[in-house]
Design a protein around this motif. Structure first.
Motif, PDB file in Angstrom:
ATOM      1  N   GLY A 168       0.838  -1.191   0.000  1.00  0.00           N
ATOM      2  CA  GLY A 168       0.000   0.000   0.000  1.00  0.00           C
ATOM      3  C   GLY A 168       0.871   1.238   0.000  1.00  0.00           C
ATOM      4  N   VAL A 169       0.287   2.379   0.283  1.00  0.00           N
ATOM      5  CA  VAL A 169       1.033   3.637   0.324  1.00  0.00           C
ATOM      6  C   VAL A 169       1.058   4.149   1.766  1.00  0.00           C
ATOM      7  N   GLY A 170       2.193   4.701   2.155  1.00  0.00           N
ATOM      8  CA  GLY A 170       2.328   5.142   3.534  1.00  0.00           C
ATOM      9  C   GLY A 170       2.215   3.999   4.515  1.00  0.00           C
ATOM     10  N   ASP A 171       2.577   2.781   4.084  1.00  0.00           N
ATOM     11  CA  ASP A 171       2.454   1.579   4.913  1.00  0.00           C
ATOM     12  C   ASP A 171       3.844   1.183   5.410  1.00  0.00           C
ATOM     13  N   CYS A 172       4.171   1.601   6.615  1.00  0.00           N
ATOM     14  CA  CYS A 172       5.479   1.300   7.198  1.00  0.00           C
ATOM     15  C   CYS A 172       5.309   0.491   8.484  1.00  0.00           C
ATOM     16  N   VAL A 173       4.256  -0.340   8.531  1.00  0.00           N
ATOM     17  CA  VAL A 173       3.926  -1.117   9.723  1.00  0.00           C
ATOM     18  C   VAL A 173       5.068  -2.037  10.135  1.00  0.00           C
ATOM     19  N   SER A 174       5.744  -2.650   9.163  1.00  0.00           N
ATOM     20  CA  SER A 174       6.793  -3.620   9.493  1.00  0.00           C
ATOM     21  C   SER A 174       7.862  -3.024  10.396  1.00  0.00           C
ATOM     22  N   LEU A 175       8.166  -1.745  10.207  1.00  0.00           N
ATOM     23  CA  LEU A 175       9.232  -1.113  10.978  1.00  0.00           C
ATOM     24  C   LEU A 175       8.840  -0.930  12.438  1.00  0.00           C
ATOM     25  N   LEU A 176       7.557  -0.872  12.732  1.00  0.00           N
ATOM     26  CA  LEU A 176       7.088  -0.850  14.122  1.00  0.00           C
ATOM     27  C   LEU A 176       6.856  -2.249  14.660  1.00  0.00           C
ATOM     28  N   LEU A 177       6.293  -3.109  13.806  1.00  0.00           N
ATOM     29  CA  LEU A 177       5.842  -4.412  14.282  1.00  0.00           C
ATOM     30  C   LEU A 177       6.998  -5.334  14.647  1.00  0.00           C
ATOM     31  N   ALA A 178       8.042  -5.381  13.821  1.00  0.00           N
ATOM     32  CA  ALA A 178       9.153  -6.307  14.087  1.00  0.00           C
ATOM     33  C   ALA A 178       9.784  -6.056  15.462  1.00  0.00           C
ATOM     34  N   PRO A 179      10.179  -4.829  15.814  1.00  0.00           N
ATOM     35  CA  PRO A 179      10.759  -4.620  17.145  1.00  0.00           C
ATOM     36  C   PRO A 179       9.756  -4.812  18.280  1.00  0.00           C
ATOM     37  N   ALA A 180       8.485  -4.481  18.045  1.00  0.00           N
ATOM     38  CA  ALA A 180       7.481  -4.677  19.092  1.00  0.00           C
ATOM     39  C   ALA A 180       7.300  -6.166  19.386  1.00  0.00           C
ATOM     40  N   LEU A 181       7.253  -6.991  18.345  1.00  0.00           N
ATOM     41  CA  LEU A 181       7.141  -8.433  18.540  1.00  0.00           C
ATOM     42  C   LEU A 181       8.357  -8.992  19.265  1.00  0.00           C
ATOM     43  N   ALA A 182       9.536  -8.517  18.883  1.00  0.00           N
ATOM     44  CA  ALA A 182      10.765  -8.981  19.538  1.00  0.00           C
ATOM     45  C   ALA A 182      10.767  -8.622  21.018  1.00  0.00           C
ATOM     46  N   GLU A 183      10.246  -7.457  21.331  1.00  0.00           N
ATOM     47  CA  GLU A 183      10.188  -7.022  22.732  1.00  0.00           C
ATOM     48  C   GLU A 183       9.206  -7.877  23.536  1.00  0.00           C
ATOM     49  N   CYS A 184       8.278  -8.522  22.837  1.00  0.00           N
ATOM     50  CA  CYS A 184       7.291  -9.380  23.506  1.00  0.00           C
ATOM     51  C   CYS A 184       7.713 -10.847  23.540  1.00  0.00           C
ATOM     52  N   GLY A 185       8.937 -11.150  23.118  1.00  0.00           N
ATOM     53  CA  GLY A 185       9.444 -12.511  23.238  1.00  0.00           C
ATOM     54  C   GLY A 185       9.482 -13.321  21.962  1.00  0.00           C
ATOM     55  N   ALA A 186       9.061 -12.751  20.833  1.00  0.00           N
ATOM     56  CA  ALA A 186       9.126 -13.458  19.561  1.00  0.00           C
ATOM     57  C   ALA A 186      10.460 -13.167  18.873  1.00  0.00           C
ATOM     58  N   PHE A 187      10.791 -14.002  17.895  1.00  0.00           N
ATOM     59  CA  PHE A 187      11.961 -13.781  17.050  1.00  0.00           C
ATOM     60  C   PHE A 187      11.460 -13.566  15.624  1.00  0.00           C
ATOM     61  N   VAL A 188      11.956 -12.494  14.980  1.00  0.00           N
ATOM     62  CA  VAL A 188      11.354 -12.024  13.729  1.00  0.00           C
ATOM     63  C   VAL A 188      12.419 -11.871  12.642  1.00  0.00           C
ATOM     64  N   PRO A 189      12.662 -12.915  11.845  1.00  0.00           N
ATOM     65  CA  PRO A 189      13.532 -12.773  10.675  1.00  0.00           C
ATOM     66  C   PRO A 189      12.680 -12.373   9.465  1.00  0.00           C
ATOM     67  N   MET A 190      12.464 -11.075   9.277  1.00  0.00           N
ATOM     68  CA  MET A 190      11.515 -10.591   8.279  1.00  0.00           C
ATOM     69  C   MET A 190      12.227 -10.380   6.946  1.00  0.00           C
TER      70      MET A 190
END
Length: 434
Positions: free
Chosen positions: A85-107
């Protein structure tokens, strides 16, 4: 086996076996299948379609045409994919937030495609940061930091890379079966234990209707689950950008404002919804609602921002990015204000037209060899429903040259509709497919 017999089967509306599809994928990766045969294969699938079982077999065959990553980590490996989409930068917030919650994210992410921005291009607006990371280095970053956002190496799903290049010039990109196999062959090669899909709908998305988005979401979810990966899809709205900016450095700036509590809105809401669903699927939350609360907490208190800064440094970017981002991101030399010419409310935003305007500014690629200018784009775009009077600023163009800014301003005025009254705003989250 040979390519001609597989293509002939498809032409006769017969279903190739899993072994035949596996052979064909290996032939794509290794060169035994010619470009003409690849094009005929893609066209046959585009015209006749595949049943669900064969679609899954093709996806796994394309995944297995290259390396499949394996992990030995003290927590679940998860991933997310957006259809663009446009103006869609969710991945840049989601990856570190998930990692902070105990997940591992090789995106493993991609570059801009058509009018949509690419996650890798956005990250590379940060000075020094590299998204081209060897697999050994990727494993170390994920283990140490908890997340990394990188491009696929040549050894990840090479059959897809070959087939996609052929599809792009044979008018077969739109095939639901081939889209599904292309997306999931790369995602499943990273061996996630849970996956969430953000299927976009609206003027700034590839899928323009609910029916199109739902069909793709169902295909993706069914195929991923058949491969043994718990998956959920969220159909989310893209009738306006998720942040008030389009362009690589400008979107990273919006990410940092969201991560540091200086802004909120749709980008936070979508990140929380996707993250909550993924934490629940991965067993890190008792419910999606509980997972949403965890994601919201790490975004609000700055922990996700610090995790993002650690990821930036691990991928070669500057240390302390969470504190100094405003001084480190590149800036365009020309900033041009675009003002409203009539009174009313912003009633519609043509996201595809805005995305293409940013591409023409140099913020994306007209051809594969184009060099992206990370500083250009559109900023401070007013959202749907905003009331404006003549002379009010509706957006600011960031450009390399004044003439580029003028052309983008004309495109922006044509893409933003001001009317006496704005229609009801669509919901941000349309549907969950699980």
């Amino acid at each position: 086996m040979d390519a001609r017999s597989v293509i002939a089967k498809l032409r006769q509306r017969q279903v190739p076996t899993a072994a035949e599809l596996s052979w064909f994928a290996e032939g794509l990766a290794g060169g035994a299948v010619s470009d003409a045969q690849a094009g005929a294969f893609a066209m046959a699938i585009c015209l006749t379609g595949l049943p669900a079982e064969a679609r899954s077999a093709l996806t796994l065959a394309m995944r297995d045409s290259g390396d499949v990553l394996h992990w030995d980590l003290p927590g679940p490996v998860v991933d997310k994919h957006s259809t663009g989409g446009v103006g869609d930068c969710v991945s840049l917030l989601l990856a570190p937030a998930l990692a902070e919650c105990g997940a591992f994210v090789p995106m493993i992410s991609g570059r801009g495609l058509g009018h949509t921005g690419g996650t890798l291009d956005k990250l590379e607006a940060i000075p020094g940061l590299s998204t081209q990371v060897p697999q050994e280095r990727l494993a170390k970053i994920v283990e140490d930091v908890g997340c990394a956002i990188v491009g696929a190496t040549a050894r990840i799903a090479p059959a897809d890379k070959r087939l996609y290049a052929v599809r792009d010039v044979t008018a077969t990109v739109e095939s639901l079966d081939l889209i599904t196999a292309s997306i999931l062959s790369k995602k499943l090669a990273a061996s996630p234990q849970a996956l969430v899909l953000d299927v976009k709908i609206g003027s700034g998305a590839f899928m323009k209707t609910v029916e199109e988005a739902r069909a793709l979401a169902v295909s993706l979810v069914e195929t991923a689950k058949a491969a043994g990966c718990p998956t959920q899809a969220l159909i989310t709205d893209m009738n306006q950008p998720l942040v008030p900016a389009l362009g690589n450095a400008l979107e990273v700036a919006e990410v940092m404002r969201a991560l540091t509590g200086q802004s909120g809105g749709a980008i936070i809401d979508i990140t929380v919804a996707l993250g909550g669903a993924l934490l629940h699927q991965a067993g890190l939350a008792d419910s999606a609602t509980a997972g949403e609360a965890q994601i919201a907490a790490v975004l609000a208190d700055g922990r996700a921002a610090e995790r993002f800064a650690r990821m930036v440094a691990a991928q070669g970017g500057p240390a302390g990015f969470a504190d100094d981002w405003a001084q480190l991101l590149p800036e365009a030399p020309v900033i041009h204000e675009v003002t409203a010419q009539t009174p009313g409310q912003i009633a519609a935003i043509d996201g595809e037209a805005l995305g293409l305007a940013v591409v023409r500014l140099g913020g994306g690629r007209m051809v594969e060899s184009d060099r992206v200018d990370p500083a250009v784009g559109i900023a401070d775009l007013l959202p749907l429903g905003s009331t404006v009077a003549p002379g009010d600023v509706i957006a600011r163009i960031h450009a390399a040259r004044a003439e580029d800014a003028q052309q983008a301003a004309s495109a922006l005025r044509a893409a933003v509709t001001v009317a006496p009254a704005a229609p009801d705003l669509p919901p941000l989250l349309h549907e969950r497919i699980s």
